[in-house]
Scaffold this active site. Structure first.
Site, PDB file in Angstrom:
ATOM      1  N   GLY A  99       0.837  -1.193   0.000  1.00 34.70           N
ATOM      2  CA  GLY A  99       0.000   0.000   0.000  1.00 34.70           C
ATOM      3  C   GLY A  99       0.872   1.243   0.000  1.00 34.70           C
ATOM      4  CD  GLN A 121       3.580   5.809   2.595  1.00 33.91           C
ATOM      5  OE1 GLN A 121       2.551   5.317   2.144  1.00 33.91           O
ATOM      6  NE2 GLN A 121       4.535   5.086   3.156  1.00 33.91           N
ATOM      7  CB  CYS A 136       5.321   2.138   7.236  1.00 33.47           C
ATOM      8  SG  CYS A 136       4.907   3.717   6.464  1.00 33.47           S
ATOM      9  CG  LEU A 137       6.619   1.056   1.059  1.00 40.08           C
ATOM     10  CD1 LEU A 137       6.072   1.383  -0.324  1.00 40.08           C
ATOM     11  CD2 LEU A 137       7.721   0.011   0.970  1.00 40.08           C
ATOM     12  CG  HIS A 189      -0.337   1.447   7.340  1.00 42.07           C
ATOM     13  ND1 HIS A 189       0.575   1.165   8.335  1.00 42.07           N
ATOM     14  CD2 HIS A 189       0.324   2.209   6.423  1.00 42.07           C
ATOM     15  CE1 HIS A 189       1.734   1.738   8.017  1.00 42.07           C
ATOM     16  NE2 HIS A 189       1.611   2.368   6.864  1.00 42.07           N
ATOM     17  CD  GLU A 190      -0.759   2.559   2.830  1.00 40.16           C
ATOM     18  OE1 GLU A 190      -0.264   3.696   2.846  1.00 40.16           O
ATOM     19  OE2 GLU A 190      -0.085   1.529   3.023  1.00 40.16           O
ATOM     20  CG  HIS A 249       0.652   7.113   5.389  1.00 41.85           C
ATOM     21  ND1 HIS A 249       1.826   7.577   5.917  1.00 41.85           N
ATOM     22  CD2 HIS A 249       0.814   5.771   5.254  1.00 41.85           C
ATOM     23  CE1 HIS A 249       2.663   6.561   6.094  1.00 41.85           C
ATOM     24  NE2 HIS A 249       2.074   5.453   5.700  1.00 41.85           N
TER      25      HIS A 249
HETATM   26 CO    CO Z   1       2.814   3.563   5.756  1.00 43.63          CO
END
Ligand code: CO
Length: 175
Positions: free
Chosen positions: A49, A54, A95-96, A137-138, A141
């Protein structure tokens, strides 16, 4: 000819990750290019995701894919979580924007989302399991909420050195 956008990942503690993202007002080919570029970044980084902040964009866009099969690509624009329900479940999340850090995070099992697809068509759907987990999660953000904010005190202690390392790397890259 449309050229695809090449996005770089925004890493913790970049302040853009703390901004509340803004709704998308126009559903045009530029939006489609952004979504395409986000999918490309997510896949190249082996993520499941990715949210627009991000890649440095303050826009309410997220993409996800729980399986890696292209048929399971999902993109949500102006997404809202209208309901969360079910048992609160612990799951190991990455998480990226926090490379190398995985923490057990508690979230409700199910959620109902309202959004638009990149063409502007309305979506209302309930998700559970892994997809619901990624969505929540996304979605965080888009509100400027990060993995580190969801960590239990014990997880924060466990990841203290790794988090400090990310801060040090960010600061030295800016010097
Ligand atoms: Co993340």
């Amino acid at each position: 000819m449309t050229q695809s956008l090449e996005f770089q990942l925004t890493l913790y503690p970049d302040p853009i990750l703390r901004k509340v993202a803004e709704p998308v007002a126009v559903f045009d080919s530029e939006l489609e290019r952004i979504v395409e570029g986000m999918f490309a970044r997510m896949k190249a980084s082996h993520g499941v995701g990715l949210a627009a902040p991000q890649v440095g964009l303050k826009k309410r866009i997220l993409v996800l894919n729980p399986t890696g099969e292209s048929a399971d690509d999902m993109a949500f624009v102006n997404v809202e979580i209208v309901e969360r329900s079910g048992a609160r479940v612990l799951f190991d999340e990455g998480c990226l924007s926090f490379p190398g850090i995985y923490a057990e995070i508690e979230r409700p099992e199910r959620c109902i989302v309202k959004a638009c697809d990149p063409q502007g068509n309305p979506i209302e759907r309930e998700f559970d399991g892994f997809t619901s987990r990624i969505l929540q999660h996304e979605y965080d953000h888009l509100e400027g909420v990060l993995l580190v904010d969801r960590m239990s005190p014990a997880e924060k202690v466990r990841h203290k050195a790794a988090l400090e390392e990310l801060v040090a790397r960010y600061n030295s890259a800016r010097r």
